[in-house]
Motif scaffolding. Structure first.
Motif, short mmCIF file in Angstrom:
data_model
loop_
_atom_site.label_atom_id
_atom_site.label_comp_id
_atom_site.label_asym_id
_atom_site.label_seq_id
_atom_site.Cartn_x
_atom_site.Cartn_y
_atom_site.Cartn_z
N GLY A 346 0.81 -1.21 0.00
CA GLY A 346 0.00 0.00 0.00
C GLY A 346 0.84 1.26 0.00
N VAL A 347 1.91 1.25 0.78
CA VAL A 347 2.82 2.40 0.84
C VAL A 347 3.42 2.69 -0.53
N VAL A 348 3.84 1.63 -1.21
CA VAL A 348 4.47 1.80 -2.52
C VAL A 348 3.45 2.25 -3.57
N VAL A 349 2.33 1.56 -3.64
CA VAL A 349 1.32 1.87 -4.67
C VAL A 349 0.75 3.26 -4.47
N GLN A 350 0.49 3.64 -3.22
CA GLN A 350 -0.11 4.94 -2.93
C GLN A 350 0.94 6.05 -2.80
N ARG A 351 2.21 5.68 -2.89
CA ARG A 351 3.31 6.65 -2.87
C ARG A 351 3.24 7.57 -1.65
N ILE A 352 3.16 6.94 -0.49
CA ILE A 352 3.12 7.70 0.76
C ILE A 352 4.52 8.23 1.06
N PRO A 353 4.69 9.52 1.24
CA PRO A 353 6.02 10.10 1.46
C PRO A 353 6.60 9.67 2.81
N ALA A 354 7.92 9.78 2.92
CA ALA A 354 8.62 9.31 4.12
C ALA A 354 8.13 10.01 5.38
N ARG A 355 7.85 11.33 5.26
CA ARG A 355 7.41 12.07 6.45
C ARG A 355 6.09 11.51 6.99
N ARG A 356 5.16 11.24 6.09
CA ARG A 356 3.88 10.68 6.52
C ARG A 356 4.03 9.23 6.98
N LEU A 357 4.92 8.51 6.36
CA LEU A 357 5.15 7.12 6.76
C LEU A 357 5.69 7.07 8.18
N ALA A 358 6.57 8.00 8.52
CA ALA A 358 7.10 8.07 9.88
C ALA A 358 5.98 8.34 10.88
N ASP A 359 5.02 9.17 10.50
CA ASP A 359 3.87 9.47 11.35
C ASP A 359 3.03 8.21 11.56
N VAL A 360 2.84 7.45 10.48
CA VAL A 360 2.07 6.21 10.57
C VAL A 360 2.73 5.23 11.54
N VAL A 361 4.02 5.03 11.39
CA VAL A 361 4.75 4.11 12.26
C VAL A 361 4.70 4.58 13.71
N ASN A 362 4.82 5.88 13.93
CA ASN A 362 4.77 6.42 15.29
C ASN A 362 3.40 6.18 15.93
N ARG A 363 2.34 6.42 15.17
CA ARG A 363 1.00 6.21 15.70
C ARG A 363 0.77 4.74 16.05
N ALA A 364 1.15 3.85 15.15
CA ALA A 364 0.95 2.43 15.39
C ALA A 364 1.76 1.94 16.58
N THR A 365 3.01 2.37 16.68
CA THR A 365 3.87 1.95 17.79
C THR A 365 3.35 2.45 19.12
N THR A 366 2.92 3.71 19.15
CA THR A 366 2.38 4.29 20.38
C THR A 366 1.16 3.52 20.86
N ALA A 367 0.30 3.12 19.93
CA ALA A 367 -0.92 2.40 20.29
C ALA A 367 -0.62 1.00 20.82
N LEU A 368 0.52 0.43 20.44
CA LEU A 368 0.86 -0.93 20.85
C LEU A 368 1.34 -1.02 22.30
N LEU A 369 1.87 0.05 22.83
CA LEU A 369 2.48 -0.02 24.16
C LEU A 369 1.50 -0.44 25.26
N PRO A 370 0.35 0.23 25.43
CA PRO A 370 -0.58 -0.22 26.47
C PRO A 370 -1.19 -1.59 26.18
N VAL A 371 -1.34 -1.92 24.90
CA VAL A 371 -1.91 -3.21 24.52
C VAL A 371 -0.99 -4.34 24.95
N THR A 372 0.30 -4.14 24.85
CA THR A 372 1.26 -5.17 25.21
C THR A 372 1.11 -5.60 26.67
N LEU A 373 0.92 -4.62 27.55
CA LEU A 373 0.76 -4.92 28.98
C LEU A 373 -0.49 -5.77 29.21
N ALA A 374 -1.60 -5.40 28.57
CA ALA A 374 -2.84 -6.16 28.74
C ALA A 374 -2.70 -7.57 28.20
#
Length: 507
Positions: A346-374
């Motif tokens: 999806g990233v390649v086909v939709q040509r998501i720029p690096a800046r936005r991709l970094a935001d995506v990874v940050n959002r996903a990673t942040t959401a995983l932290l409390p989930v891991t504990l549960a």
């Protein structure tokens, strides 16, 4: 002993449903309670407490990682689709196909979730269906509840029939015989899950024009479109295709009928947003759907094309510790790997720029932290209960007390296995032998009892705490998982009770 063994499960339900604690907080208390009961009541850890702690901790951590492997890429797809505008494009396209939110829910939470369950299993269906519903305007709680209920009827034959495999070995029945024995329950009772799902959806969409007799008709159409091919395949073909092909065929029939009705009645969306346009091109829709298309292609190739399937299963990571603690995973066959590949596509086909991709990874990673504990807390409860013999104690006492009335409880035992382990396949591994032995001792037909185990294991997915945690995490619903469990628990009880009555008749 069974009452003592069931104490952690009762505590989880009270804390999450009654007191509305978060899964992480309730899981931590339940884990401490489970450890105390296991040590004091079942002699767990007498040889080496440290070894037991390492073993159960390793299994819980390993399983948590395999679940997070699914959640992480699923979150990545969700955020990438939102940031790139692909979600808006797909909403526009879906509005043309299913011009009302209730019809959209049937298409996504029913057909799409069932198809993905049949193809991938292991949480991938809810992880993708729930975020899609949120992006279409549903609340996170409604989206998760609808996706959990919508996919459950197909879990018995999820991941191209994987849950049936351990039952073949335990019963000496063929795959087709078990498919028939299990499929009949969902064919006759699966409507309960569909109706419950649509009740949840209807409450969330009071302004829909598809109401009253219309929604009853469309719900019946959706049910028939799935269950007719599901029943034919489960009764005459085997366990590999009922959910996968049922979802695919049913979706095609449903979309065609909706398109016909839309043109005949001149339907228009009851609510319009900026995300809904009339000029969505096929090229734009294909581009927006690229991660989902890639996921479907990968799943079908690794499940149905034998050389690819064998190659994907050949490379496995396995470990084992003294005391029977172990874990294994085939990374290339795991849904998480396919979700990650779909995300990259999806990233390649939709040509998501690096800046936005970094935001995506940050959002996903942040959401995983409390989930891991549960997840770690819930899985810790599960592994201690299994290794301490607490799960077996509950099931054995139930079998001893029930006698010839055992079929009434057989689905509940299957659900117990999934409630504790989070996997219908694992539940079948744990309890099929017990179900078969009890049936033989009571002079009951083995097929219906084994089928009841498979059916109960499937519906256990809608109440399993760490499944709910994982599903909720994909839509940012962390800390209020009890809101989901309160809505799914009653449906599960009704389904299991109906399944028990049917098992008593059949056995």
């Amino acid at each position: 002993m069974s009452i003592l063994a069931a104490a952690p499960i009762g505590m989880l339900l009270v804390l999450m449903v009654g007191l509305r604690w978060s899964a992480a907080r309730a899981g931590a208390v339940a884990l401490a309670t489970t450890a105390a009961v296991a040590v004091l009541g079942f002699g767990f850890g007498q040889v080496s407490a440290a070894e037991v702690g390492v073993g159960t901790g390793a299994e819980a951590g390993f399983t948590a990682l395999t679940i997070l492997w699914i959640i992480g890429p699923a979150l990545g797809i969700h955020h990438a689709q939102t940031i790139s505008g692909a979600t808006a494009t797909l909403r526009a396209a879906m509005a043309k196909v299913a011009p009302e939110p209730r019809l959209l829910a049937l298409l996504v939470a029913w057909f799409f979730a069932l198809f993905l369950e049949g193809a991938a299993g292991f949480g991938a269906s809810v992880a993708l269906a729930a975020p899609f519903l949120v992006s279409a305007g549903f609340s996170p709680v409604t989206a998760v509840v609808a996706a959990l209920l919508g996919h459950a009827a197909g879990v018995s034959f999820g991941a191209v029939g994987t849950p049936i495999l351990p039952q073949i070995a335990a019963t000496d029945m063929s795959g087709l015989e078990l498919s028939r024995a299990t499929g009949i329950y969902h064919s006759l009772l699966g409507w309960i899950l569909l109706v419950a799902m649509m009740v949840v959806v209807a409450r969330a969409t009071p302004d829909s024009i598809v109401r009253g007799r219309r929604i009853v008709i469309w719900t019946a159409v959706a049910g028939a479109a799935f269950f007719i091919p599901f029943t034919i395949l489960s009764q005459f073909v085997g366990p590999e295709l009922p959910t996968l092909a049922g979802g695919m065929i049913g979706a095609g029939v449903f979309v065609g009928l909706v398109a016909w009705a839309r043109h005949a009645a001149g339907w228009r969306p009851a609510r319009r947003t900026d995300a809904i346009h009339d000029d969505v091109s096929a090229r734009a829709v294909t581009k927006a759907a690229s991660p989902y298309l890639a996921l479907v292609a990968l799943v079908l190739a690794t499940r149905l094309v034998e050389p690819i399937r064998a190659a994907s299963m050949q490379w496995q990571w396995s470990w084992q510790l003294e005391g029977g603690y172990s874990g294994t995973i085939a990374p290339l066959h795991h849904p998480g790997s396919m979700l990650l590949a779909a995300f990259c596509a999806g990233v390649v086909v939709q040509r998501i720029p690096a800046r936005r991709l970094a935001d995506v990874v940050n959002r996903a990673t942040t959401a995983l932290l409390p989930v891991t504990l549960a997840l770690l807390a819930m899985l810790g409860v599960a592994r201690v209960m299994v290794h301490a013999g607490m799960v077996d104690a509950i099931a054995v006492d139930a079998a001893r007390l029930a006698g010839t009335w055992w079929p009434l409880l057989a689905p509940a035992v299957g659900a117990l296995g999934t409630f504790v382990t989070g996997s219908a396949t694992t539940s079948n591994i744990l309890f099929t032998d017990l179900q078969v032995a009890t049936a033989r001792q009571a002079g009951l037909a083995i097929g219906p009892v084994a089928g009841a185990q498979g059916m109960g294991a499937a519906v256990g997915n809608v109440i399993c705490p760490h499944n709910i945690v994982a599903a909720s995490a994909t839509v940012g619903l962390t800390g209020t998982e009890g809101s989901v469990l309160r809505q799914t628990a009653g449906v599960a009880v009704i389904y299991l009770a109906a399944g028990g009555l049917l098992a008593l008749i059949l056995a």
